[in-house]
Design a protein around this motif. Sequence first.
Motif, short mmCIF file in Angstrom:
data_model
loop_
_atom_site.label_atom_id
_atom_site.label_comp_id
_atom_site.label_asym_id
_atom_site.label_seq_id
_atom_site.Cartn_x
_atom_site.Cartn_y
_atom_site.Cartn_z
N LYS A 43 0.72 -1.03 0.02
CA LYS A 43 -0.11 0.03 -0.13
C LYS A 43 0.84 1.07 -0.01
CE LYS A 43 -3.97 -1.88 2.59
NZ LYS A 43 -3.59 -2.81 3.63
N HIS B 264 -3.48 3.53 -6.24
CA HIS B 264 -4.07 3.10 -5.14
C HIS B 264 -2.94 2.86 -4.04
CE1 HIS B 264 -3.13 -0.23 -7.73
NE2 HIS B 264 -2.75 -0.94 -6.58
N ASN C 128 -0.67 10.73 -5.11
CA ASN C 128 -0.07 9.65 -4.47
C ASN C 128 1.40 9.37 -4.90
OD1 ASN C 128 -0.19 9.04 -7.25
ND2 ASN C 128 -0.26 6.59 -6.93
#
Length: 471
Positions: free
Chosen positions: A7, A31, A72
């Motif tokens: 993650k 993600h 991200n």
Amino acid sequence: MAPVQVKKICCIGAGYVGGPTCAVIALKCPHIQVTIVDLNKARVDAWNSPDFAVPIYEPGLVDVVKQCRGRNLFFSTDVDKAILEADLIFVSVNTPTKKSGVGAGFAADLNYVESATRRIAAVATSSKIVVEKSTVPCRTAESMRTILEANSRPGTRFDILSNPEFLAEGTAIADLFKPDRVLIGSLQTTEGKEACRALADVYANWVPQERILTVGLWSSELSKLAANAMLAQRISSINALSAICEATGANIDEVSHAVGFDSRIGPKFLRASVGFGGSCFQKDILNLVYLSESLHLPQVAAYWRQVVEMNEYQKSRFSKTVVDTLFNTITGKHIAVLGFAFKADTGDTRESAAISLIRDFLSERAFVTIYDPQVSEEQIWQDLSEACPTTPLETIKKQVTIVHSALEACTQKEAIIIATEWKEFLEIDWQTVYANMSKPAFVFDGRLLIDADKLRKIGFKVKVIGRGERV
Ligand code: NAD
Ligand code: UGA
């Protein structure tokens, strides 16, 4: 053990590999949170600059960073925080050739890999997958494991993977979007295979499964050195043939075309040049030479060493051609060098052939004017100072001028050297250049770039690497 799902990724090293590679991972895996860290604050600031003045010139890179920075993808100097938070850590630090001590001049300097590894061990409070992204000698993963295990906190486990990077500068983004293969090496234990699967799952977000190769750790480490050695060997082979072409009147373009047509050989990477440069070919072959010697395989070491020796010969042969053609002396003559980067589409100058050529011209006491579309003046001065360690920079500056266009570089010169194959050199108005040069006007093409016949018709005397025509 429970299956690992990545993650948060931390990448230690925001250089030519860490930056583009992890930026592409962030783009393709929205993600996953990706933080790229580096001790070099100026580099991190450049990655974070509001106008996207990223520290590396690489076509397509800014576009990738624009899409995910702040979403991200993060760049930071806070190495510890990124280590703490990540489940997977890429170690993508530099591994240059050692300058002193045991193995100096051949072995890889693993100092940066070791400090990054020690930092991970000191900081981590939870289990991590640690990935060797840097190019390292075979069995480095074992040393990393020893360091991590000896310094880890109880209950914290580290799985080590090898995932060498095969991108080439100038095409890094295209290479990362569509890699020929992604190679992951792991220990063949249950935990090792599970870590391997977790990293393979990250790449599977955009790389077809059949291009993700999983092998043993040592095979993976060695395959990276082997790939670079075999690529460089092709260039040294074609460059060796270019010398024969010049001596016989054969044409290296025709020879490489004919040879490359054999599907077993293939047409790529057979372009004769003034010599290969870049941060890795020479370093990785020398590393392989050192490894071979350490394994008591002197014939193997000599075999690979010759690839580097051939490259040195090619560079000095080109300088000598320039001197010989300019009536055996270039003392006091004015020479333009077009291109300073080690190849087109990069601002990187590490081991660039242009540096060796200019050093040779300076030692012959010529005046040199340099133009490169991407390399900064500061970088050129630094490279020339390092190449001429006994000459003060002030003295170098009396012989060298850096300018901002090819036309400006060529004005009033006796010879033009093409050292890097920048596309913009194809657009040069040779008629105007010729009108503004001292006569006879010479062009030396070290990159098989120009239309020699067209230039000859204008009046230039032209020498092209690998062609035996008289000037
Ligand atoms: P680089 O010098 O551009 O980047 C390395 C970065 O690591 C530097 O910015 C440095 O400040 C940082 N660093 C060093 N030690 C650190 C530490 N302990 N903590 C945090 N940051 C640290 O090098 P590169 O060209 O990106 O190459 C990295 C590795 O990848 C090398 O092993 C190289 O052989 C390999 N590689 C390079 C290429 C290429 O095209 N340049 C391609 C494939 C593989
Ligand atoms: C090379 C490899 O191509 C990458 O796969 C590898 O990941 C990388 O090294 C690395 O490990 O660092 P790079 O050095 O960035 O990539 O660039 P290349 O395109 O391989 O060019 C290297 C040198 O060879 C350049 O100076 C180039 O001009 C020269 N070259 C290349 C030739 O002289 N002829 C050719 O046919 C091809």
